[in-house]
Write a protein that holds these residues in place. Sequence first.
Motif, PDB file in Angstrom:
ATOM      1  N   PHE A  88      23.196  -7.771  64.536  1.00 49.47           N
ATOM      2  CA  PHE A  88      24.482  -6.368  63.957  1.00 49.47           C
ATOM      3  C   PHE A  88      25.481  -7.051  63.615  1.00 49.47           C
ATOM      4  O   PHE A  88      25.694  -8.224  64.344  1.00 49.47           O
ATOM      5  CB  PHE A  88      24.250  -5.124  65.175  1.00 49.47           C
ATOM      6  CG  PHE A  88      24.803  -4.061  64.767  1.00 49.47           C
ATOM      7  CD1 PHE A  88      25.143  -3.263  64.096  1.00 49.47           C
ATOM      8  CD2 PHE A  88      26.537  -4.824  65.330  1.00 49.47           C
ATOM      9  CE1 PHE A  88      25.940  -2.878  63.635  1.00 49.47           C
ATOM     10  CE2 PHE A  88      27.482  -4.300  65.074  1.00 49.47           C
ATOM     11  CZ  PHE A  88      27.624  -2.501  64.377  1.00 49.47           C
ATOM     12  N   ASP A  89      25.883  -6.937  62.518  1.00 50.83           N
ATOM     13  CA  ASP A  89      27.141  -7.960  61.866  1.00 50.83           C
ATOM     14  C   ASP A  89      28.555  -6.365  63.455  1.00 50.83           C
ATOM     15  O   ASP A  89      28.776  -5.353  62.899  1.00 50.83           O
ATOM     16  CB  ASP A  89      28.033  -6.994  60.931  1.00 50.83           C
ATOM     17  CG  ASP A  89      28.617  -7.648  60.151  1.00 50.83           C
ATOM     18  OD1 ASP A  89      29.621  -8.153  60.909  1.00 50.83           O
ATOM     19  OD2 ASP A  89      28.894  -8.522  58.867  1.00 50.83           O
TER      20      ASP A  89
ATOM     21  N   VAL B  56      27.119   1.687  60.740  1.00 47.88           N
ATOM     22  CA  VAL B  56      27.380   2.033  62.605  1.00 47.88           C
ATOM     23  C   VAL B  56      28.651   0.993  62.870  1.00 47.88           C
ATOM     24  O   VAL B  56      28.525   0.126  62.474  1.00 47.88           O
ATOM     25  CB  VAL B  56      26.472   0.950  62.503  1.00 47.88           C
ATOM     26  CG1 VAL B  56      26.336   0.759  64.519  1.00 47.88           C
ATOM     27  CG2 VAL B  56      25.030   1.910  62.607  1.00 47.88           C
ATOM     28  N   PRO B  57      29.585   1.933  62.970  1.00 44.56           N
ATOM     29  CA  PRO B  57      30.978   0.602  62.972  1.00 44.56           C
ATOM     30  C   PRO B  57      30.787  -0.398  63.879  1.00 44.56           C
ATOM     31  O   PRO B  57      30.157  -0.366  65.375  1.00 44.56           O
ATOM     32  CB  PRO B  57      32.305   1.851  63.682  1.00 44.56           C
ATOM     33  CG  PRO B  57      31.811   3.440  64.755  1.00 44.56           C
ATOM     34  CD  PRO B  57      29.908   3.003  63.464  1.00 44.56           C
ATOM     35  N   GLY B  58      31.921  -1.351  63.779  1.00 48.40           N
ATOM     36  CA  GLY B  58      32.231  -2.780  64.897  1.00 48.40           C
ATOM     37  C   GLY B  58      33.494  -2.443  65.547  1.00 48.40           C
ATOM     38  O   GLY B  58      34.149  -1.389  66.047  1.00 48.40           O
ATOM     39  N   ILE B  59      34.345  -3.443  65.466  1.00 44.54           N
ATOM     40  CA  ILE B  59      35.027  -4.245  65.418  1.00 44.54           C
ATOM     41  C   ILE B  59      36.388  -3.462  64.113  1.00 44.54           C
ATOM     42  O   ILE B  59      35.534  -3.211  63.157  1.00 44.54           O
ATOM     43  CB  ILE B  59      35.836  -5.441  65.876  1.00 44.54           C
ATOM     44  CG1 ILE B  59      35.524  -6.438  64.870  1.00 44.54           C
ATOM     45  CG2 ILE B  59      34.821  -5.620  67.290  1.00 44.54           C
ATOM     46  CD1 ILE B  59      36.359  -7.300  64.943  1.00 44.54           C
ATOM     47  N   PRO B  60      37.200  -3.199  64.816  1.00 46.71           N
ATOM     48  CA  PRO B  60      38.545  -2.551  63.614  1.00 46.71           C
ATOM     49  C   PRO B  60      38.840  -3.097  62.961  1.00 46.71           C
ATOM     50  O   PRO B  60      39.139  -4.601  63.414  1.00 46.71           O
ATOM     51  CB  PRO B  60      39.842  -1.495  64.437  1.00 46.71           C
ATOM     52  CG  PRO B  60      39.845  -2.267  65.654  1.00 46.71           C
ATOM     53  CD  PRO B  60      37.913  -2.835  66.669  1.00 46.71           C
TER      54      PRO B  60
ATOM     55  N   ALA C 193      27.993  -6.931  69.021  1.00 45.76           N
ATOM     56  CA  ALA C 193      26.704  -7.046  68.226  1.00 45.76           C
ATOM     57  C   ALA C 193      25.005  -7.342  69.211  1.00 45.76           C
ATOM     58  O   ALA C 193      23.971  -6.587  68.654  1.00 45.76           O
ATOM     59  CB  ALA C 193      26.378  -8.217  67.264  1.00 45.76           C
ATOM     60  N   LEU C 194      25.184  -7.751  70.191  1.00 45.00           N
ATOM     61  CA  LEU C 194      24.089  -7.782  70.886  1.00 45.00           C
ATOM     62  C   LEU C 194      23.477  -6.341  71.539  1.00 45.00           C
ATOM     63  O   LEU C 194      22.860  -5.904  72.127  1.00 45.00           O
ATOM     64  CB  LEU C 194      23.669  -8.801  71.853  1.00 45.00           C
ATOM     65  CG  LEU C 194      23.882 -10.114  70.783  1.00 45.00           C
ATOM     66  CD1 LEU C 194      23.790 -11.137  72.325  1.00 45.00           C
ATOM     67  CD2 LEU C 194      22.537 -10.156  70.466  1.00 45.00           C
ATOM     68  N   SER C 195      24.996  -5.397  71.648  1.00 45.63           N
ATOM     69  CA  SER C 195      24.457  -4.716  72.075  1.00 45.63           C
ATOM     70  C   SER C 195      24.229  -3.291  71.013  1.00 45.63           C
ATOM     71  O   SER C 195      23.908  -1.823  71.582  1.00 45.63           O
ATOM     72  CB  SER C 195      26.249  -3.263  72.534  1.00 45.63           C
ATOM     73  OG  SER C 195      26.720  -3.213  71.293  1.00 45.63           O
ATOM     74  N   LYS C 196      23.875  -3.583  69.822  1.00 50.95           N
ATOM     75  CA  LYS C 196      23.912  -3.235  68.725  1.00 50.95           C
ATOM     76  C   LYS C 196      22.547  -3.243  68.508  1.00 50.95           C
ATOM     77  O   LYS C 196      21.730  -4.272  68.713  1.00 50.95           O
ATOM     78  CB  LYS C 196      24.641  -3.167  67.706  1.00 50.95           C
ATOM     79  CG  LYS C 196      26.301  -2.311  67.860  1.00 50.95           C
ATOM     80  CD  LYS C 196      26.367  -1.102  68.323  1.00 50.95           C
ATOM     81  CE  LYS C 196      28.060  -1.053  68.452  1.00 50.95           C
ATOM     82  NZ  LYS C 196      28.183   0.593  68.577  1.00 50.95           N
TER      83      LYS C 196
END
Length: 426
Positions: A174-175, A187-191, A214-217
């Motif tokens: 995941f990015d 699927v959002p990540g950091i802003p 990323a690994l939590s997604k």
Amino acid sequence: MPENTESTENTESGARVAGARRRPSGLGEILRRVAVPALAAALLAGTAAPGVAAADGTAVPEAAPGQDRPELQKVVQEIVDAGYAGMQLRVRDRRGEWTGSAGVRRLGGTATVPTDGRFRIGSATKTFTATLVLQLVAEGRVGLDDPVAEHLPRFGLDRRITVRMLLQHTSGLFDHTGQYYPDGTVVPGIPWQGKEWVDRRFHTYRPEELVRLALSKPATFEPGKGWSYSNTNYVLAGLLIEKVTGRSYAEEMKRRILRPLGLRGTVVPGTRPGIPGPHAHGYHRYQDAGQWKVVDVTRQNPSWIAGAGEMISTTEDLQTFFSALQGGRLLPARLLAQMRTPHPDSGGLYGRYGLGLYVKDTGPECSGIVLNHNGSTNGYGALMYSTPDGRKTMIASITLGDAAIDQAQVFPKALDRLLKEVFCGD
């Protein structure tokens, strides 16, 4: 910068994911989302520079003193007129070396964009990072097909993920800047844009924090079963460099590339927000409570992108680096060949992705294969192109301003116009 916010790097890709599609990488994405002004740009006339040596050591003919390249200056001006705040361009070919710029250094001012100015290079950083990893491969300190988990066990990575997959974007990770899918799902990540990023643009992230996010997604696909541009791959690559060498990513970059090549205008800023030396300002346009606002984001903490896009450089330094890389001065031939071997499922505006760079075929009527890696971060974009022998190069920076423009339409056309002028002009 992430390729993701990065550049139109993509409209670029249409990154293929075994079913998932990543947001366009690089300058494209950011340029699509950041609006820029059509300014009455002050023009800085292009100047010719002395002859230089090609990557293979042979001399490139010296440009005649005072020689002008009006066709190149015209393209630079056209791109600024399309809505960007400023641009600087450096071209080296059989006629010698030329630099020019157009636009303003700062909105509301009249000073022109410096042709030796520093700028944030975004995902062009990935080529530097990949080169460092491949140097360690050449020394036998890490294997391209080693499981990354053997070197970085603390993350509990899938053991099928190899070093090659990080550099090629085939890990399925995941990015951490967010994942975009073909059906429109995000699927959002950091802003990394908008008011949320503006309010946190000086926040410090640790690389381990980005990886764990990323690994939590969920993974986008099984390792090696697809292609999807992910900035997390190169954050991990930076951590791998530190683990194998026992030195920081920044120090290893200085020791192996920046100092040997004399890249005095290039820095790995880490958490430092400023841009040292002469530079143009970059701006971010965003909505807040239904109102469009513009903020100067020249100063920003790049730790959110780390080894995937944090570096600052100049057009001269990028030209030196990319020519040296293509000329075999930084990697043995066998690894340079692997770097240039693209994954069949990758592709888009910049070509197909190898190990840390894109491979684009401009056709027999132009220069044939052209290697490149563009990049962007909020406020800045970078272009880095070279023929395989390093004898013809094109390096540019673009700064964003305050006008709303459709990046998905404007940037690809501007890039195509520039590439045709430089790589098809002969």
